[in-house]
Enzyme design. Structure first.
Site, PDB file in Angstrom:
ATOM      1  N   TYR A   1      -2.895 -21.832   3.958  1.00 25.56           N
ATOM      2  CA  TYR A   1      -1.916 -20.748   3.828  1.00 25.56           C
ATOM      3  C   TYR A   1      -0.547 -21.223   4.303  1.00 25.56           C
ATOM      4  O   TYR A   1       0.464 -21.025   3.620  1.00 25.56           O
ATOM      5  CB  TYR A   1      -2.370 -19.522   4.630  1.00 25.56           C
ATOM      6  CG  TYR A   1      -1.289 -18.481   4.796  1.00 25.56           C
ATOM      7  CD1 TYR A   1      -0.916 -17.671   3.743  1.00 25.56           C
ATOM      8  CD2 TYR A   1      -0.632 -18.339   6.014  1.00 25.56           C
ATOM      9  CE1 TYR A   1       0.094 -16.722   3.881  1.00 25.56           C
ATOM     10  CE2 TYR A   1       0.370 -17.395   6.166  1.00 25.56           C
ATOM     11  CZ  TYR A   1       0.734 -16.595   5.100  1.00 25.56           C
ATOM     12  OH  TYR A   1       1.737 -15.671   5.238  1.00 25.56           O
TER      13      TYR A   1
ATOM     14  N   GLU B   1       0.894  -7.229   6.308  1.00 24.81           N
ATOM     15  CA  GLU B   1       1.618  -7.301   7.585  1.00 24.81           C
ATOM     16  C   GLU B   1       1.493  -5.996   8.361  1.00 24.81           C
ATOM     17  O   GLU B   1       1.360  -6.008   9.585  1.00 24.81           O
ATOM     18  CB  GLU B   1       3.097  -7.649   7.365  1.00 24.81           C
ATOM     19  CG  GLU B   1       3.346  -9.065   6.874  1.00 24.81           C
ATOM     20  CD  GLU B   1       3.128 -10.155   7.910  1.00 24.81           C
ATOM     21  OE1 GLU B   1       2.883  -9.860   9.097  1.00 24.81           O
ATOM     22  OE2 GLU B   1       3.221 -11.332   7.517  1.00 24.81           O
TER      23      GLU B   1
ATOM     24  N   TRP C   1      -2.739 -12.653  12.922  1.00 23.02           N
ATOM     25  CA  TRP C   1      -2.568 -12.832  11.485  1.00 23.02           C
ATOM     26  C   TRP C   1      -3.830 -13.418  10.855  1.00 23.02           C
ATOM     27  O   TRP C   1      -4.206 -13.042   9.743  1.00 23.02           O
ATOM     28  CB  TRP C   1      -1.346 -13.698  11.206  1.00 23.02           C
ATOM     29  CG  TRP C   1      -1.108 -13.925   9.745  1.00 23.02           C
ATOM     30  CD1 TRP C   1      -1.091 -15.119   9.090  1.00 23.02           C
ATOM     31  CD2 TRP C   1      -0.871 -12.941   8.731  1.00 23.02           C
ATOM     32  NE1 TRP C   1      -0.859 -14.934   7.749  1.00 23.02           N
ATOM     33  CE2 TRP C   1      -0.721 -13.597   7.507  1.00 23.02           C
ATOM     34  CE3 TRP C   1      -0.787 -11.539   8.749  1.00 23.02           C
ATOM     35  CZ2 TRP C   1      -0.490 -12.928   6.308  1.00 23.02           C
ATOM     36  CZ3 TRP C   1      -0.545 -10.875   7.547  1.00 23.02           C
ATOM     37  CH2 TRP C   1      -0.407 -11.566   6.352  1.00 23.02           C
TER      38      TRP C   1
END
Length: 167
Positions: free
Chosen positions: A3, A25, A33
């Protein structure tokens, strides 16, 4: 790592991608995350491929379906925020022509920012301004820290360090 190397910080002006990251988000608020990233495909399935029109039309039945989906974070407030934010996202698109144009109206000269190497902030005056404006419009789970992470993820700011493989 994949990512980071292939996606994080890559500038995008695609409203579909911008909506996807708005949902992700916002779901991340208070969590790591990686927790959300590992559930990304489940979010994609649960939220109609991040089709903003479909998500904006979700009803109480959809909320209950999502509350039972073990592949996503089952937080009612965050689920309701995703639906609310989808409706507001479309309002911004109507007003500005695209969500991208809205976001970049806050950026210096309407362009992304390459930050100097050094410490990476958790917020900036720009993320403060975007977050404040979005809050005024009714967006939820999008404070200045989440906004700055969003800006990093979508390439509005480039915080890759000098010796990073991706620049």
């Amino acid at each position: 790592m994949k990512y980071h190397d292939e996606e994080w910080g890559k500038e995008t002006h695609d409203d579909h991608v911008l909506f996807e990251f708005l949902v992700l988000e916002s779901a991340q608020a208070g969590l790591s995350w990686i927790t959300i990233l590992r559930r990304r495909e489940s979010y994609r399935k649960a939220f109609a491929g991040f089709d903003v029109k479909k998500v904006a039309a979700f009803d109480d039945e959809d909320v209950e379906r999502l509350m039972q989906d073990e592949g996503i974070i089952r937080n009612r407030l965050k689920i309701l925020a995703a639906i609310n934010n989808a409706k507001l996202f479309m309002e911004v698109q109507k007003e500005f022509g695209s969500f991208d144009r809205y976001l970049y109206s806050f950026m210096p000269d309407g362009r992304s920012v390459n930050n100097l190497p050094g410490s990476i902030p958790v917020s900036t005056p720009i993320s403060d301004a975007i977050s404040k404006n979005m809050k005024k419009r009714g967006f939820k789970f999008f404070g200045t820290t989440i906004c700055y992470a969003y800006m990093q993820a979508t390439g509005m700011v480039n915080d890759h360090v000098v010796d990073c493989a991706f620049k």
